[in-house]
Enzyme design. Structure first.
Site, PDB file in Angstrom:
ATOM      1  N   CYS A 122       0.806  -1.219   0.000  1.00  0.00           N
ATOM      2  CA  CYS A 122       0.000   0.000   0.000  1.00  0.00           C
ATOM      3  C   CYS A 122       0.836   1.264   0.000  1.00  0.00           C
ATOM      4  O   CYS A 122       0.297   2.361  -0.156  1.00  0.00           O
ATOM      5  CB  CYS A 122      -0.950  -0.011   1.195  1.00  0.00           C
ATOM      6  N   HIS A 268      -3.384   6.741   2.441  1.00  0.00           N
ATOM      7  CA  HIS A 268      -3.814   5.443   1.905  1.00  0.00           C
ATOM      8  C   HIS A 268      -5.203   5.132   2.432  1.00  0.00           C
ATOM      9  O   HIS A 268      -5.486   5.299   3.620  1.00  0.00           O
ATOM     10  CB  HIS A 268      -2.825   4.366   2.312  1.00  0.00           C
ATOM     11  N   ASN A 299     -10.337  -0.700  -0.191  1.00  0.00           N
ATOM     12  CA  ASN A 299      -8.886  -0.621  -0.087  1.00  0.00           C
ATOM     13  C   ASN A 299      -8.295  -1.193  -1.370  1.00  0.00           C
ATOM     14  O   ASN A 299      -8.374  -2.397  -1.616  1.00  0.00           O
ATOM     15  CB  ASN A 299      -8.422  -1.421   1.129  1.00  0.00           C
TER      16      ASN A 299
END
Length: 343
Positions: A122, A268, A299
């Site tokens: 990420c 993020h 996500n």
């Protein structure tokens, strides 16, 4: 004394264009709930997620990347032939080699651009952005295409109550090019490998080679499960909330800025509670626009920051020239934070 001539790059680098691609299929929480014992209210309260996008058969890692990259190149006002390097961050391209970046560079019509993939979870977009800045300033490429792309639906265990609702698919891209003024700040990045087990793949690929399935996870029907991403949610939450706020503050300090100087915060998109906690810890002023793209995107790992950036600009919640703090963090555990001027 060295005989090597100094590089002739640009004084500074900046993001010149941004593009995104979200798969056409929208998956609401109700679909996730068909396989796990939970509720829409629980998912929303724990993560903030209402829906996510899942890719269809034709929406491959390469195809989504090409769509996002084409938009970013057009937004930058250049042609693909001027791209000197293509950097792709992904953990969900299942061909070990060659790098998917080479296919993307070719299909976009670049002139034999350097092309490679990176695996930084990420934080991958931040890693790629840092590499791109270095190439532009060093002079090895005038324009660099940075792509974050994932098909995490391929790595999701739909029977895992802790993660089944988290992940989505998509691609985000930016073009980095020369600038006469600082527009990408110093990167604060690193890793904490002693915490690697908190986010991991359930089973390594080579466990399938021997044919011994005795220790492999099985689904409810007794079939061997495909490897998936799993995590220790509480440990990751604590680490992200307490440690990543410190990293974000370090990135502000490195850029010579304070929270009052910010216009936008693009973390993020892991969890709304993490985002809200970071906003509180950093004491961001009310005028700072905060990206919460996770609500309808999920996500998307390396794709989450450029996708959120593109949406904020498209909706007018952020504008060209705004000062934005971006921070990515995830599997590894790895992290990267910097301050940028939005394109």
């Amino acid at each position: 004394m060295s005989k090597i001539k100094p590089s002739k790059g640009a004084p500074y680098a900046r993001i010149l264009g941004v593009g995104g691609y979200r798969p056409t299929r929208v998956v609401p929480n109700e679909v996730i709930l068909e396989r796990i014992d939970s509720s829409d209210e629980w998912i929303r309260s724990r993560s903030g997620i209402e829906s996510r996008h899942w890719a269809g058969p034709d929406e491959t890692v390469a195809a989504m990347s090409i769509e996002a990259a084409g938009k970013a190149i057009a937004d930058a006002g250049i042609t693909a032939e001027r791209i000197g390097a293509v950097v792709v961050s992904t953990v969900s391209h299942f061909s070990q080699t060659p790098a998917v970046a080479t296919e993307i560079a070719d299909k976009l019509g670049t002139d034999k651009a350097a092309a490679f993939d990176i695996s930084a979870g990420c934080a991958g977009f931040g890693y790629g952005l840092t590499l791109a800045k270095g190439m532009v300033v060093e002079g090895s490429a005038e324009y660099v295409l940075v792509i974050g792309v994932e098909r995490l639906s391929d790595l999701t265990d739909l029977e895992d109550r802790a993660t089944a609702f988290l992940f989505g698919d998509g691609a985000g891209a930016v073009v980095v090019g020369p600038s006469q003024e600082p527009a990408i700040g110093p990167t604060v990045w690193g890793s904490e490998g002693d915490k690697a087990d908190t986010i991991r793949q359930t089973v390594p690929w080579d466990r399938f080679r021997s044919g011994d399935t005795s220790e492999l996870p099985l689904d409810r029907a007794g079939n061997v499960k495909f490897p998936a991403i799993t995590q220790e949610g509480q440990a990751v939450f604590r680490w992200a909330v307490f440690e990543m706020a410190k990293v974000a503050k370090e990135a502000l300090d490195a850029a010579g800025l304070t929270p009052d100087d910010l216009d936008v915060f693009i973390p993020h998109q892991a969890n709304v509670r993490i985002i809200d906690s970071m906003v509180k810890t950093l004491k961001l002023p009310e005028h700072v626009t905060v990206a919460r793209d996770i609500r309808t995107t999920g996500n998307t790992s390396a794709a989450s920051i450029p996708l959120a950036m593109e949406r904020l600009l498209a909706t007018g919640e952020a504008k060209s020239g705004d000062t934005a703090l971006v921070i990515g963090f995830g599997a590894g555990l790895v992290y990267a934070a910097t301050v940028v001027t939005l394109p």
